[in-house]
Design a protein around this motif. Structure first.
Motif, PDB file in Angstrom:
ATOM      1  N   SER A 129      37.714 -10.722  23.813  1.00 53.62           N
ATOM      2  CA  SER A 129      37.495 -11.067  25.267  1.00 53.62           C
ATOM      3  C   SER A 129      37.947 -12.549  25.800  1.00 53.62           C
ATOM      4  CB  SER A 129      36.058 -10.802  25.450  1.00 53.62           C
ATOM      5  OG  SER A 129      35.749  -9.366  25.242  1.00 53.62           O
ATOM      6  N   GLN A 130      38.299 -12.415  27.225  1.00 52.54           N
ATOM      7  CA  GLN A 130      38.668 -13.654  27.818  1.00 52.54           C
ATOM      8  C   GLN A 130      37.968 -13.734  28.982  1.00 52.54           C
ATOM      9  OE1 GLN A 130      42.993 -13.578  28.020  1.00 52.54           O
ATOM     10  NE2 GLN A 130      43.238 -13.374  25.814  1.00 52.54           N
ATOM     11  N   LEU A 131      37.806 -15.200  29.465  1.00 51.75           N
ATOM     12  CA  LEU A 131      37.123 -15.298  30.452  1.00 51.75           C
ATOM     13  C   LEU A 131      37.671 -14.731  31.733  1.00 51.75           C
ATOM     14  CD1 LEU A 131      36.350 -19.225  30.415  1.00 51.75           C
ATOM     15  CD2 LEU A 131      34.786 -17.430  29.780  1.00 51.75           C
ATOM     16  N   GLY A 132      38.856 -14.267  31.622  1.00 46.18           N
ATOM     17  CA  GLY A 132      39.613 -13.814  32.902  1.00 46.18           C
ATOM     18  C   GLY A 132      39.331 -12.375  33.012  1.00 46.18           C
ATOM     19  N   ASP A 133      38.587 -11.917  31.761  1.00 48.04           N
ATOM     20  CA  ASP A 133      38.269 -10.484  31.891  1.00 48.04           C
ATOM     21  C   ASP A 133      36.902 -10.046  32.710  1.00 48.04           C
ATOM     22  OD1 ASP A 133      39.249 -10.018  28.245  1.00 48.04           O
ATOM     23  OD2 ASP A 133      40.356  -9.811  30.126  1.00 48.04           O
ATOM     24  N   ALA A 134      36.244 -11.247  33.042  1.00 50.79           N
ATOM     25  CA  ALA A 134      35.027 -11.027  33.937  1.00 50.79           C
ATOM     26  C   ALA A 134      35.386 -10.356  35.238  1.00 50.79           C
ATOM     27  CB  ALA A 134      34.413 -12.329  34.108  1.00 50.79           C
ATOM     28  N   ALA A 135      34.843  -9.126  35.486  1.00 52.30           N
ATOM     29  CA  ALA A 135      35.199  -8.352  36.764  1.00 52.30           C
ATOM     30  C   ALA A 135      34.099  -7.311  36.727  1.00 52.30           C
ATOM     31  CB  ALA A 135      36.804  -7.873  36.623  1.00 52.30           C
ATOM     32  N   MET A 136      34.372  -6.481  37.777  1.00 56.85           N
ATOM     33  CA  MET A 136      33.777  -5.153  37.730  1.00 56.85           C
ATOM     34  C   MET A 136      34.871  -4.230  37.199  1.00 56.85           C
ATOM     35  SD  MET A 136      30.763  -4.725  39.231  1.00 56.85           S
ATOM     36  CE  MET A 136      30.705  -2.921  39.567  1.00 56.85           C
ATOM     37  N   TYR A 137      34.530  -3.301  36.627  1.00 58.36           N
ATOM     38  CA  TYR A 137      35.169  -2.040  35.714  1.00 58.36           C
ATOM     39  C   TYR A 137      34.744  -0.585  36.331  1.00 58.36           C
ATOM     40  CZ  TYR A 137      37.503  -5.647  32.881  1.00 58.36           C
ATOM     41  OH  TYR A 137      38.003  -6.784  32.642  1.00 58.36           O
ATOM     42  N   PHE A 138      35.896  -0.155  36.710  1.00 60.06           N
ATOM     43  CA  PHE A 138      35.652   1.125  37.278  1.00 60.06           C
ATOM     44  C   PHE A 138      36.438   2.310  36.636  1.00 60.06           C
ATOM     45  CE2 PHE A 138      33.285   0.379  41.066  1.00 60.06           C
ATOM     46  CZ  PHE A 138      33.847  -0.939  41.415  1.00 60.06           C
ATOM     47  N   CYS A 139      35.694   3.272  36.007  1.00 58.79           N
ATOM     48  CA  CYS A 139      36.216   4.623  35.403  1.00 58.79           C
ATOM     49  C   CYS A 139      36.805   5.470  36.330  1.00 58.79           C
ATOM     50  CB  CYS A 139      35.342   5.004  34.475  1.00 58.79           C
ATOM     51  SG  CYS A 139      35.928   6.598  33.571  1.00 58.79           S
ATOM     52  N   ALA A 140      37.714   6.328  36.561  1.00 59.08           N
ATOM     53  CA  ALA A 140      38.300   7.088  37.490  1.00 59.08           C
ATOM     54  C   ALA A 140      38.954   8.233  36.972  1.00 59.08           C
ATOM     55  CB  ALA A 140      39.208   6.324  38.518  1.00 59.08           C
ATOM     56  N   TYR A 141      38.733   9.247  37.705  1.00 57.45           N
ATOM     57  CA  TYR A 141      39.454  10.736  37.073  1.00 57.45           C
ATOM     58  C   TYR A 141      40.257  11.308  38.286  1.00 57.45           C
ATOM     59  CZ  TYR A 141      39.242  15.644  36.790  1.00 57.45           C
ATOM     60  OH  TYR A 141      39.545  17.028  36.545  1.00 57.45           O
ATOM     61  N   ARG A 142      41.355  11.626  37.939  1.00 55.18           N
ATOM     62  CA  ARG A 142      42.169  12.563  38.832  1.00 55.18           C
ATOM     63  C   ARG A 142      42.798  13.898  38.247  1.00 55.18           C
ATOM     64  NH1 ARG A 142      47.164   9.333  40.336  1.00 55.18           N
ATOM     65  NH2 ARG A 142      48.409  10.620  38.974  1.00 55.18           N
ATOM     66  N   ARG A 143      42.586  15.070  39.112  1.00 55.80           N
ATOM     67  CA  ARG A 143      42.985  16.264  38.714  1.00 55.80           C
ATOM     68  C   ARG A 143      44.464  16.156  38.392  1.00 55.80           C
ATOM     69  NH1 ARG A 143      41.002  21.269  42.247  1.00 55.80           N
ATOM     70  NH2 ARG A 143      42.437  22.287  40.697  1.00 55.80           N
ATOM     71  N   GLY A 144      45.008  17.009  37.572  1.00 53.51           N
ATOM     72  CA  GLY A 144      46.345  17.160  37.346  1.00 53.51           C
ATOM     73  C   GLY A 144      47.437  17.923  38.428  1.00 53.51           C
ATOM     74  N   GLN A 145      48.265  18.504  37.940  1.00 50.97           N
ATOM     75  CA  GLN A 145      49.334  19.082  38.963  1.00 50.97           C
ATOM     76  C   GLN A 145      48.535  20.120  39.927  1.00 50.97           C
ATOM     77  OE1 GLN A 145      52.634  18.081  38.344  1.00 50.97           O
ATOM     78  NE2 GLN A 145      53.187  18.953  40.453  1.00 50.97           N
ATOM     79  N   GLY A 146      48.833  20.156  41.232  1.00 50.78           N
ATOM     80  CA  GLY A 146      48.345  21.152  42.060  1.00 50.78           C
ATOM     81  C   GLY A 146      46.817  20.725  42.626  1.00 50.78           C
TER      82      GLY A 146
END
Lengths: 113, 116
Positions: free
Chosen positions: B82-99
């Motif tokens: 880990s680096q100091l620049g890694d400090a942040a908000m982290y978001f997990c996200a999902y997206r459906r596939g084709q169609g």
């Protein structure tokens, strides 16, 4: 490439006022999106577009309108601003192709008082 | 409807150590994509890593890797060295596939602090 640009960066509105948030991308992406991010929350989709002339509602469209007359521009219109619309607004775009990532603009912080 | 859950609102890590951020999701789809985004104080949303659901191999990007457990619907992010620049908000996200709908479904985010 400037990527996705948004104007303004900050804005304060009074209740009942209207405004347009501008979004432009120079990557020739067909897909464009508007999200809002409320404090302590993830982003929620307001509207999206799959190409010029085609728009569709997302999760939270009430109180907003969009248009897509060109590939590059996707403005978001707020009519009759309300305090519940205080949020940070993000525009994003991506290339056609389901695996392609979305590129985000820097956001607009809007406060409605 | 698809949902994404990040149960830890905040975490901290010492510089140079390893930290794992957890994410679970709910879907009935078999074709989808999962993402981790980083949001530093500048507010810019930056893609960290992406995983296609049809790939069994876990995605890796330099110091960032995921542990994708499809059956358990779990998608954790490991940050090594880990680096100091890694400090942040982290978001997990999902997206459906084709169609499917084109939207990303986001979790509420997790604030990562990196201590020197």
């Amino acid at each position: 490439n400037a990527g996705v640009t948004q104007t303004p960066k900050f804005r304060i509105l009074k209740i009942g006022q209207s405004m347009t948030l501008q979004c432009t991308q120079d990557m020739n992406h067909n897909y464009m999106y508007w999200y809002r991010q409320d404090p302590g929350m993830g982003l929620k989709l307001i509207y999206y577009s799959v190409g010029a002339g085609i728009t569709d509602k997302g999760e939270v469209p009430n109180g907003y309108n969009v248009s897509r007359s060109t590939t590059e521009d996707f403005p978001l219109r707020l009519e009759l601003a309300a305090p519940s619309q205080t949020s940070v607004y993000f525009c994003a775009s991506r290339e056609t192709g389901v695996a392609n990532e979305q590129f985000f603009g820097p956001g607009t912080r809007l406060t409605v008082l | 409807a698809q949902t994404v859950t990040q149960s830890q609102p905040e975490m901290s890590v010492q510089e140079a150590e390893t930290v794992t951020l957890s994410c679970t999701y709910d879907t009935s789809e078999s074709d989808y994509y999962l993402f981790w985004y980083k949001q530093p104080p500048s507010r810019q949303m930056i893609l960290v890593i992406r995983q296609e659901a049809y790939k069994q191999q876990n995605a890796t990007e330099n110091r960032f890797s995921v542990n994708f457990q499809k059956a358990a619907k779990s998608f954790s992010l490991k940050i090594s060295d880990s680096q100091l620049g890694d400090a942040a908000m982290y978001f997990c996200a999902y997206r459906r596939g084709q169609g499917g709908s084109e939207k990303l479904v986001f979790g509420k985010g997790m604030k990562l602090t990196v201590n020197p």
